[in-house]
Design a protein around this motif. Sequence first.
Motif, PDB file in Angstrom:
ATOM      1  N   VAL A   1      12.816  -3.710  -4.262  1.00  0.00           N
ATOM      2  CA  VAL A   1      11.825  -3.032  -3.420  1.00  0.00           C
ATOM      3  C   VAL A   1      11.481  -1.636  -3.938  1.00  0.00           C
ATOM      4  O   VAL A   1      10.303  -1.312  -4.124  1.00  0.00           O
ATOM      5  CB  VAL A   1      12.294  -2.984  -1.955  1.00  0.00           C
ATOM      6  CG1 VAL A   1      11.340  -2.152  -1.112  1.00  0.00           C
ATOM      7  CG2 VAL A   1      12.391  -4.402  -1.396  1.00  0.00           C
ATOM      8  N   PRO A   2      12.476  -0.759  -4.215  1.00  0.00           N
ATOM      9  CA  PRO A   2      12.096   0.546  -4.776  1.00  0.00           C
ATOM     10  C   PRO A   2      11.400   0.423  -6.118  1.00  0.00           C
ATOM     11  O   PRO A   2      10.547   1.251  -6.454  1.00  0.00           O
ATOM     12  CB  PRO A   2      13.430   1.299  -4.904  1.00  0.00           C
ATOM     13  CG  PRO A   2      14.490   0.274  -4.764  1.00  0.00           C
ATOM     14  CD  PRO A   2      13.923  -0.826  -3.937  1.00  0.00           C
ATOM     15  N   GLY A   3      11.724  -0.605  -6.909  1.00  0.00           N
ATOM     16  CA  GLY A   3      11.034  -0.812  -8.181  1.00  0.00           C
ATOM     17  C   GLY A   3       9.559  -1.067  -7.988  1.00  0.00           C
ATOM     18  O   GLY A   3       8.710  -0.488  -8.688  1.00  0.00           O
ATOM     19  N   ALA A   4       9.223  -1.922  -7.027  1.00  0.00           N
ATOM     20  CA  ALA A   4       7.811  -2.198  -6.759  1.00  0.00           C
ATOM     21  C   ALA A   4       7.111  -0.986  -6.163  1.00  0.00           C
ATOM     22  O   ALA A   4       5.965  -0.677  -6.511  1.00  0.00           O
ATOM     23  CB  ALA A   4       7.682  -3.394  -5.815  1.00  0.00           C
ATOM     24  N   LEU A   5       7.799  -0.272  -5.269  1.00  0.00           N
ATOM     25  CA  LEU A   5       7.169   0.859  -4.590  1.00  0.00           C
ATOM     26  C   LEU A   5       6.974   2.061  -5.502  1.00  0.00           C
ATOM     27  O   LEU A   5       6.063   2.860  -5.282  1.00  0.00           O
ATOM     28  CB  LEU A   5       7.996   1.252  -3.361  1.00  0.00           C
ATOM     29  CG  LEU A   5       8.036   0.228  -2.222  1.00  0.00           C
ATOM     30  CD1 LEU A   5       8.918   0.724  -1.091  1.00  0.00           C
ATOM     31  CD2 LEU A   5       6.627  -0.079  -1.711  1.00  0.00           C
ATOM     32  N   ILE A   6       7.817   2.186  -6.538  1.00  0.00           N
ATOM     33  CA  ILE A   6       7.649   3.330  -7.443  1.00  0.00           C
ATOM     34  C   ILE A   6       6.302   3.256  -8.147  1.00  0.00           C
ATOM     35  O   ILE A   6       5.744   4.282  -8.567  1.00  0.00           O
ATOM     36  CB  ILE A   6       8.804   3.382  -8.474  1.00  0.00           C
ATOM     37  CG1 ILE A   6       8.898   4.777  -9.107  1.00  0.00           C
ATOM     38  CG2 ILE A   6       8.625   2.347  -9.559  1.00  0.00           C
ATOM     39  CD1 ILE A   6       9.378   5.841  -8.188  1.00  0.00           C
ATOM     40  N   ALA A   7       5.760   2.053  -8.261  1.00  0.00           N
ATOM     41  CA  ALA A   7       4.452   1.889  -8.909  1.00  0.00           C
ATOM     42  C   ALA A   7       3.340   2.580  -8.126  1.00  0.00           C
ATOM     43  O   ALA A   7       2.276   2.869  -8.681  1.00  0.00           O
ATOM     44  CB  ALA A   7       4.127   0.400  -9.067  1.00  0.00           C
ATOM     45  N   LEU A   8       3.575   2.869  -6.840  1.00  0.00           N
ATOM     46  CA  LEU A   8       2.579   3.600  -6.049  1.00  0.00           C
ATOM     47  C   LEU A   8       2.245   4.945  -6.684  1.00  0.00           C
ATOM     48  O   LEU A   8       1.135   5.461  -6.520  1.00  0.00           O
ATOM     49  CB  LEU A   8       3.102   3.834  -4.628  1.00  0.00           C
ATOM     50  CG  LEU A   8       3.148   2.619  -3.685  1.00  0.00           C
ATOM     51  CD1 LEU A   8       3.982   2.938  -2.460  1.00  0.00           C
ATOM     52  CD2 LEU A   8       1.729   2.225  -3.284  1.00  0.00           C
ATOM     53  N   LEU A   9       3.190   5.531  -7.416  1.00  0.00           N
ATOM     54  CA  LEU A   9       3.004   6.857  -7.984  1.00  0.00           C
ATOM     55  C   LEU A   9       2.074   6.868  -9.192  1.00  0.00           C
ATOM     56  O   LEU A   9       1.515   7.914  -9.528  1.00  0.00           O
ATOM     57  CB  LEU A   9       4.358   7.451  -8.380  1.00  0.00           C
ATOM     58  CG  LEU A   9       5.393   7.601  -7.261  1.00  0.00           C
ATOM     59  CD1 LEU A   9       6.693   8.168  -7.806  1.00  0.00           C
ATOM     60  CD2 LEU A   9       4.845   8.481  -6.141  1.00  0.00           C
ATOM     61  N   PHE A  10       1.914   5.719  -9.858  1.00  0.00           N
ATOM     62  CA  PHE A  10       1.159   5.743 -11.118  1.00  0.00           C
ATOM     63  C   PHE A  10       0.181   4.599 -11.307  1.00  0.00           C
ATOM     64  O   PHE A  10      -0.645   4.646 -12.217  1.00  0.00           O
ATOM     65  CB  PHE A  10       2.129   5.756 -12.314  1.00  0.00           C
ATOM     66  CG  PHE A  10       3.030   4.549 -12.401  1.00  0.00           C
ATOM     67  CD1 PHE A  10       2.593   3.358 -12.953  1.00  0.00           C
ATOM     68  CD2 PHE A  10       4.336   4.616 -11.935  1.00  0.00           C
ATOM     69  CE1 PHE A  10       3.429   2.255 -13.030  1.00  0.00           C
ATOM     70  CE2 PHE A  10       5.175   3.518 -12.014  1.00  0.00           C
ATOM     71  CZ  PHE A  10       4.715   2.338 -12.564  1.00  0.00           C
ATOM     72  N   ILE A  11       0.200   3.575 -10.460  1.00  0.00           N
ATOM     73  CA  ILE A  11      -0.543   2.355 -10.759  1.00  0.00           C
ATOM     74  C   ILE A  11      -2.057   2.571 -10.811  1.00  0.00           C
ATOM     75  O   ILE A  11      -2.764   1.907 -11.566  1.00  0.00           O
ATOM     76  CB  ILE A  11      -0.174   1.227  -9.769  1.00  0.00           C
ATOM     77  CG1 ILE A  11      -0.728  -0.115 -10.273  1.00  0.00           C
ATOM     78  CG2 ILE A  11      -0.685   1.549  -8.360  1.00  0.00           C
ATOM     79  CD1 ILE A  11      -0.196  -1.302  -9.525  1.00  0.00           C
ATOM     80  N   ASP A  12      -2.583   3.513 -10.021  1.00  0.00           N
ATOM     81  CA  ASP A  12      -4.018   3.795 -10.057  1.00  0.00           C
ATOM     82  C   ASP A  12      -4.336   5.041 -10.887  1.00  0.00           C
ATOM     83  O   ASP A  12      -5.483   5.502 -10.897  1.00  0.00           O
ATOM     84  CB  ASP A  12      -4.565   3.960  -8.640  1.00  0.00           C
ATOM     85  CG  ASP A  12      -4.671   2.626  -7.902  1.00  0.00           C
ATOM     86  OD1 ASP A  12      -5.056   1.632  -8.548  1.00  0.00           O
ATOM     87  OD2 ASP A  12      -4.353   2.578  -6.696  1.00  0.00           O
ATOM     88  N   LYS A  13      -3.339   5.590 -11.587  1.00  0.00           N
ATOM     89  CA  LYS A  13      -3.545   6.783 -12.407  1.00  0.00           C
ATOM     90  C   LYS A  13      -3.405   6.481 -13.896  1.00  0.00           C
ATOM     91  O   LYS A  13      -4.159   6.993 -14.718  1.00  0.00           O
ATOM     92  CB  LYS A  13      -2.539   7.870 -12.003  1.00  0.00           C
ATOM     93  CG  LYS A  13      -2.706   8.348 -10.570  1.00  0.00           C
ATOM     94  CD  LYS A  13      -1.657   9.383 -10.202  1.00  0.00           C
ATOM     95  CE  LYS A  13      -1.816   9.840  -8.753  1.00  0.00           C
ATOM     96  NZ  LYS A  13      -0.754  10.817  -8.361  1.00  0.00           N
ATOM     97  N   ILE A  14      -2.418   5.665 -14.256  1.00  0.00           N
ATOM     98  CA  ILE A  14      -2.202   5.291 -15.650  1.00  0.00           C
ATOM     99  C   ILE A  14      -2.887   3.956 -15.901  1.00  0.00           C
ATOM    100  O   ILE A  14      -2.821   3.046 -15.063  1.00  0.00           O
ATOM    101  CB  ILE A  14      -0.693   5.168 -15.949  1.00  0.00           C
ATOM    102  CG1 ILE A  14       0.019   6.491 -15.683  1.00  0.00           C
ATOM    103  CG2 ILE A  14      -0.455   4.715 -17.391  1.00  0.00           C
ATOM    104  CD1 ILE A  14       1.525   6.414 -15.837  1.00  0.00           C
ATOM    105  N   GLU A  15      -3.566   3.843 -17.032  1.00  0.00           N
ATOM    106  CA  GLU A  15      -4.192   2.568 -17.384  1.00  0.00           C
ATOM    107  C   GLU A  15      -3.153   1.453 -17.280  1.00  0.00           C
ATOM    108  O   GLU A  15      -2.055   1.540 -17.819  1.00  0.00           O
ATOM    109  CB  GLU A  15      -4.765   2.624 -18.805  1.00  0.00           C
ATOM    110  CG  GLU A  15      -5.407   1.343 -19.259  1.00  0.00           C
ATOM    111  CD  GLU A  15      -6.479   0.844 -18.302  1.00  0.00           C
ATOM    112  OE1 GLU A  15      -6.406  -0.332 -17.903  1.00  0.00           O
ATOM    113  OE2 GLU A  15      -7.369   1.635 -17.929  1.00  0.00           O
ATOM    114  N   ARG A  16      -3.505   0.374 -16.557  1.00  0.00           N
ATOM    115  CA  ARG A  16      -2.513  -0.622 -16.198  1.00  0.00           C
ATOM    116  C   ARG A  16      -1.860  -1.301 -17.401  1.00  0.00           C
ATOM    117  O   ARG A  16      -0.672  -1.603 -17.402  1.00  0.00           O
ATOM    118  CB  ARG A  16      -3.129  -1.654 -15.255  1.00  0.00           C
ATOM    119  CG  ARG A  16      -2.915  -1.232 -13.800  1.00  0.00           C
ATOM    120  CD  ARG A  16      -3.315  -2.292 -12.839  1.00  0.00           C
ATOM    121  NE  ARG A  16      -4.685  -2.207 -12.417  1.00  0.00           N
ATOM    122  CZ  ARG A  16      -5.159  -1.322 -11.541  1.00  0.00           C
ATOM    123  NH1 ARG A  16      -4.368  -0.385 -11.056  1.00  0.00           N
ATOM    124  NH2 ARG A  16      -6.422  -1.335 -11.179  1.00  0.00           N
TER     125      ARG A  16
END
Length: 461
Positions: free
Chosen positions: A298-313
Motif C-alpha cells: 500500500v505505501p508503495g502504491a501511494l508513494i507514486a502520488l508524489l511523482f506520477i503526474d510530474k515525472i514522465e511515466r
Amino acid sequence: MNRIPVVTRSHIKWAALLTTLLFFDMADLNALAYALPAIRAEWGLSLGEVGIATSATFLGMFCGSIIGGRLADRFGRKRVIIGATAFFSLFSMLTATATTVTELSIYRLLTGAGLQALVVVLLTYAAEMFPRQFRGRVQALMLGVSLLGVPALAFFSRWVVPLGTGSWRFVFIAGSAGVLVVILAWLWLPESPRWLEGKGRIEEAEKTVLLLEREAEAKWGGPLPEVDTVPAPIPASKPSDLIRQGLLRRTAVLAIGYGFGLIGYYGFNAWLPLLLTETGLTTAESLTYTSILSLAAVPGALIALLFIDKIERKWAVMMLFVGMGLFMLMFGFGSGAPMLLTSGLLITFLAFASTTCIYTYMPEIFPTHLRALGTGTANGIARLMAFGSTFILAAILGSLGFTAVMLFLAIAMILAGIVIGLLGERTNNRALEAISSLKSQEPTKVPANATATTRVGEERI
C-alpha cells in the motif's frame, strides 16, 4: 471531457466503487500463492505440478486480457467490468472445491481470465473518465487503497491455513467476495462517454459530460476553461488496426517491456512463500515473512502520488523496475533474516509503485476504439511471457537453487526498465486523443460558450 479541471463528486463515487472491485481482484490474484505451500504438502505435489498450477493463472490472464479488451471495445466498458467480476468470483469459489491438481489448474485458469479482464477494462475506464491532469494520482490512490486486499488476504491466510487439513480452501472463498459489489457497479457506473461517442450514441454520452460539467463548474467556482481541440481520433475500424505501423510498435514495446517486468514481479511474488520454504523455513514461517513483506504494498502504491503526474511515466517505470532488479540481487545473494526482510520490503515497495505507473500508462497509448483491446493484447502477451517463465523458474529452482532464481528475476526486471524507458511513448498530462494520434497536430481553441453538442461534435470528446 478534456476541459474538466477538477475531480468532481461523481468522479469520487466512481473511484470508490472501482477501488472496491480492484480490492477483491488484488486479493484473489494472490490467493494461490498463499495457499500453495499447504496444497503442496497436503497433496504431495512435485515442483513440476506446482509450476503447472501457477502457470494456469497466467495462461488465463493472457486469454482474459485479450477477450476482455475486445468485448469492452465492442459492447462497452461497464458491461465487461460487471461480467468479469461475476466470472472470477464464481471460479474462485469453485477453486475451493478442487481435489486434484487438474481441477485446481482449470479453475485458476478461468479465475485468471476473469481477474485480468476486469483489470484491463477497469484501467481503460479510469483513463477515459478522469481528468488528464489527475489521471495518474487518481489511479495511484485507487491502486494504493485496493492493495489493502493483498495484506488482508495474506494475514487471513496466515491465520486460516495452519488450522488444519483443507483450511486453505477458505482463502479462495474469501477471494470470491467481489461478487457482492456487482449490483452497486450496475447502478452507479455510467458508460464511458468516449466509448459511447465512438458508437454514435451522442445523447447518452452528453448526459455524463453535462453532469461532470455542472459538478465541475460548482466546484471550480465559475466557467470552465476553454476547450483545447486535439488531433482527430483515429477513425474506428477493425481490430486489425492494432497492427498498423505506429500502433504495432507501441503494442510490441509495451508487451515485451511489461512481459519482462511480470516475469520478475510474479516470479518473486507468486513463488515467494515456496522459495522461502526452500531456504529451510517452515510453511508457517514463510507465510509470516510473506505477510510482513505485503505491508509494503500500500505505501508503495501511494508513494507514486508524489511523482506520477510530474515525472514522465515511462522514465518513472524504468527507474522503479531497475531498482527492483538491484534489490532482487540483494535478496538472492544476501543471508539472514534482516537482509531478507529489508530487501524484500524494498522490492515489494518498488513493485507496487511501478504497478501504479504502468497501470496508468498502458491504456493511455491507444486510441479509444482500440484502447481496451490494445491494453489487453499487450497485457496478455506479457502474461504469456510470465506463463512461460514459470516452467523455467521451476527448472532453475530444482537444479540451481534459490540464488539462481533471484538472479534470473533481477535480469528480467532490469531488461523491463530499459525497454519501457528507451522505447516507450510520452504520456504525462497529455489528452488521450493527442497521445493516440500517430502524427503531431497543433491544438486550436473552441469558444468557451459553445454548446455541449457543438463541443462533442467538434472535439470528438
